[in-house]
Scaffold this active site. Structure first.
Site, PDB file in Angstrom:
ATOM      1  N   PRO A  18      -2.095   6.703  -4.869  1.00 34.29           N
ATOM      2  CA  PRO A  18      -0.899   6.307  -4.348  1.00 34.29           C
ATOM      3  C   PRO A  18      -1.051   5.431  -3.123  1.00 34.29           C
ATOM      4  CG  PRO A  18      -1.535   8.378  -3.655  1.00 34.29           C
ATOM      5  CD  PRO A  18      -2.554   7.903  -4.641  1.00 34.29           C
ATOM      6  N   MET A  19      -0.427   4.095  -3.016  1.00 33.57           N
ATOM      7  CA  MET A  19      -0.440   3.237  -2.095  1.00 33.57           C
ATOM      8  C   MET A  19       0.554   2.612  -1.635  1.00 33.57           C
ATOM      9  SD  MET A  19      -4.241   1.533  -2.412  1.00 33.57           S
ATOM     10  CE  MET A  19      -4.099   1.253  -4.321  1.00 33.57           C
ATOM     11  N   ALA A  20       1.299   3.035  -0.451  1.00 31.54           N
ATOM     12  CA  ALA A  20       2.513   2.426   0.008  1.00 31.54           C
ATOM     13  C   ALA A  20       2.333   0.724   0.097  1.00 31.54           C
ATOM     14  CB  ALA A  20       2.841   2.804   1.528  1.00 31.54           C
ATOM     15  N   CYS A 103      -1.565  11.014   4.723  1.00 28.73           N
ATOM     16  CA  CYS A 103      -1.384   9.842   5.660  1.00 28.73           C
ATOM     17  C   CYS A 103      -1.530   9.698   7.090  1.00 28.73           C
ATOM     18  CB  CYS A 103       0.105   9.564   5.390  1.00 28.73           C
ATOM     19  SG  CYS A 103       0.504   7.954   6.197  1.00 28.73           S
ATOM     20  N   ARG A 228      -8.318   0.868  -2.925  1.00 29.64           N
ATOM     21  CA  ARG A 228      -8.310  -0.608  -2.581  1.00 29.64           C
ATOM     22  C   ARG A 228      -9.115  -1.208  -3.471  1.00 29.64           C
ATOM     23  NH1 ARG A 228     -10.335   0.949   3.237  1.00 29.64           N
ATOM     24  NH2 ARG A 228     -11.140   2.587   1.853  1.00 29.64           N
TER      25      ARG A 228
HETATM   26  C1  LIG Z   1      -2.290   0.023   1.887  1.00 26.45           C
HETATM   27  C2  LIG Z   1      -2.356   1.361   1.752  1.00 26.45           C
HETATM   28  C3  LIG Z   1      -1.564   2.426   1.414  1.00 26.45           C
HETATM   29  C4  LIG Z   1      -1.581   3.603   1.203  1.00 26.45           C
HETATM   30  N1  LIG Z   1      -0.588   4.462   1.064  1.00 26.45           N
HETATM   31  C5  LIG Z   1      -1.096   5.805   0.598  1.00 26.45           C
HETATM   32  C6  LIG Z   1       0.023   6.654   0.305  1.00 26.45           C
HETATM   33  O1  LIG Z   1       1.278   6.216   0.054  1.00 26.45           O
HETATM   34  N2  LIG Z   1      -0.157   8.061  -0.222  1.00 26.45           N
HETATM   35  C7  LIG Z   1      -1.407   8.334   0.053  1.00 26.45           C
HETATM   36  O2  LIG Z   1      -1.492   9.417  -0.360  1.00 26.45           O
HETATM   37  N3  LIG Z   1      -2.449   7.575   0.347  1.00 26.45           N
HETATM   38  C8  LIG Z   1      -2.352   6.381   0.804  1.00 26.45           C
HETATM   39  N4  LIG Z   1      -3.183   5.534   1.096  1.00 26.45           N
HETATM   40  C9  LIG Z   1      -4.461   5.943   0.780  1.00 26.45           C
HETATM   41  C10 LIG Z   1      -5.099   6.000  -0.525  1.00 26.45           C
HETATM   42  O3  LIG Z   1      -4.524   6.552  -1.433  1.00 26.45           O
HETATM   43  C11 LIG Z   1      -6.650   6.165  -0.628  1.00 26.45           C
HETATM   44  O4  LIG Z   1      -6.700   7.657  -0.393  1.00 26.45           O
HETATM   45  C12 LIG Z   1      -7.361   5.596   0.331  1.00 26.45           C
HETATM   46  O5  LIG Z   1      -7.214   4.260   0.633  1.00 26.45           O
HETATM   47  C13 LIG Z   1      -8.987   5.609   0.183  1.00 26.45           C
HETATM   48  O6  LIG Z   1      -9.260   5.226  -1.127  1.00 26.45           O
HETATM   49  P1  LIG Z   1      -9.903   3.676  -1.208  1.00 26.45           P
HETATM   50  O7  LIG Z   1     -11.292   3.422  -0.598  1.00 26.45           O
HETATM   51  O8  LIG Z   1     -10.324   3.712  -2.888  1.00 26.45           O
HETATM   52  O9  LIG Z   1      -8.980   2.637  -1.013  1.00 26.45           O
HETATM   53  C14 LIG Z   1      -3.004   4.087   1.099  1.00 26.45           C
HETATM   54  C15 LIG Z   1      -4.183   3.470   1.480  1.00 26.45           C
HETATM   55  C16 LIG Z   1      -3.833   1.976   1.635  1.00 26.45           C
HETATM   56  C17 LIG Z   1      -4.853   0.898   1.807  1.00 26.45           C
END
Ligand SMILES: Cc1cc2nc3c(=O)[nH]c(=O)nc-3n(C[C@H](O)[C@H](O)[C@H](O)COP(=O)(O)O)c2cc1C
Length: 334
Positions: A18-20, A103, A228
């Site tokens: 999930p990513m906003a 978050c 990401r």
């Molecule tokens: C732009 C952005 C928005 C994010 N929004 C959320 C979100 O809405 N809900 C959530 O649980 N995590 C959110 N995250 C965290 C990611 O889900 C994830 O846990 C974190 O980026 C680590 O994983 P990665 O290294 O694969 O990016 C967000 C991360 C990024 C970069």
């Protein structure tokens, strides 16, 4: 058979995180096509849902080709969280409801939302119980390793979530105070996998399919979640799947194919959004990610960051492929 509380075929499901502002319906659909097994909406405020805020409800729209999908909600008021879960269940009927306890942004934690809840594990449990009481759907959680370094204890947090009724748990093994600095401590994922009965989804710092496979092998996690690492490269899911199964790994698409994928994605974004110009502007960040690493792409990137319509994107790509943007602009002399 995996132990997930909803139907998903893969032995090791691959999740789009999930990513906003990123994991919106068009990108979720694209990632499903490229092999993501499960997607989750960006986090949505329980208050916004409960009050039927138009912008919040708009983000709840998803297509049948996105299933299985989880809707992620956040908030620190158990009653509001329960109400939101009920509305989401009745109106949108996703496969599961996910609670955000991760978050780190100030606006959210100030009101104890997101990782703010991690300061009070009784509250975490009250929220999970209220959500579970509001829906017949499985309730899952996404956590960080703790509020800060002193309170860092993902195993205890995980056990408390499980006791309160969470049916799966995703761990991003950083503390809230770390935000996105340092490295994700995958060894904490392994510790939580060993301590919990429910499936644990490993997340954090996967940049390539190799990383995803390594995370799975090192931690024994039931599923892998990519955030990401999916930016501008949704094919990471197909590549990971092939690598996990010991099959030939699909090649990383070349430039022309990348542009086609970017256009497919852009078309989906345009048809999803009511305002085409707004959709193009919002889409600029994805365009930047799609062309990352293309040699001599400064001018290409500059043009893409100024587009106001899909037609312009197509023109910029065509000009680039025809060799028209290969040269960096001359540096202006002041
Ligand atoms: C732009 C952005 C928005 C994010 N929004 C959320 C979100 O809405 N809900 C959530 O649980 N995590 C959110 N995250 C965290 C990611 O889900 C994830 O846990 C974190 O980026 C680590 O994983 P990665 O290294 O694969 O990016 C967000 C991360 C990024 C970069």
């Amino acid at each position: 058979m995996n132990r997930f509380p909803f139907a998903v075929d893969a032995a090791v499901p691959l999740y789009l995180a999930p990513m906003a502002g990123v994991s919106e319906s068009p990108f979720r659909r694209l990632c499903r096509r490229f092999g993501a097994d499960v997607v989750v909406t960006e986090f949505l405020s329980a208050e916004g849902i409960r009050r039927e805020n138009a912008a919040t409800l708009d983000k709840l729209r998803f297509g049948p080709d996105e299933r299985p999908i989880g809707v992620q909600i956040f908030g620190a008021d158990p009653q509001a969280m329960g109400d939101a879960a009920r509305l989401v269940t009745d109106v949108f009927a996703p496969e599961f409801i996910d609670i955000n306890f991760g978050c780190p942004v100030k606006k959210v934690v100030r009101r104890n939302g997101g990782s703010g809840c991690l300061r009070d594990l009784d509250l975490v449990q009250a929220v999970i119980r209220a959500v579970a009481a509001g829906t017949h759907l499985p309730v899952t959680v996404k956590i960080r390793s703790g509020w800060n370094e002193e309170m860092r204890d993902p195993v205890t947090i995980g056990l408390r979530c499980q006791d309160a009724g969470a049916r799966a748990l995703a761990l991003h093994p950083r503390s809230r105070t770390q935000m996105y600095t340092g490295r994700a401590r995958w060894e904490e994922i392994a510790a939580v996998v060993a301590a919990l009965e429910i499936p644990v989804i490993g997340n954090g710092d996967i940049k390539t399919a190799e990383d995803a496979v390594r995370l799975h092998r090192e931690t024994g996690c039931a599923a892998v979640m990519v955030g990401r690492g999916s930016f501008g490269q949704p094919w990471i899911f197909d590549q990971t799947r092939a690598m996990l199964e010991g099959k030939p790994v699909p090649e990383t698409p070349g430039m022309e194919r990348r542009f086609e994928i970017a256009m497919d994605h852009a078309r989906m974004a345009e048809s999803y959004e009511a305002d085409p110009r707004g959709a193009a502007i919002e889409f600029r960040k994805h365009l930047g990610w799609y062309v990352k690493g293309i040699p001599g792409s400064a001018e290409l990137r500059r043009r893409l960051h100024a587009v106001e319509s899909l037609g312009e994107v197509e023109d910029v790509f065509a000009t680039y492929l025809a060799g028209g943007l290969r040269y960096e602009p001359e540096t202006a002399v002041a």
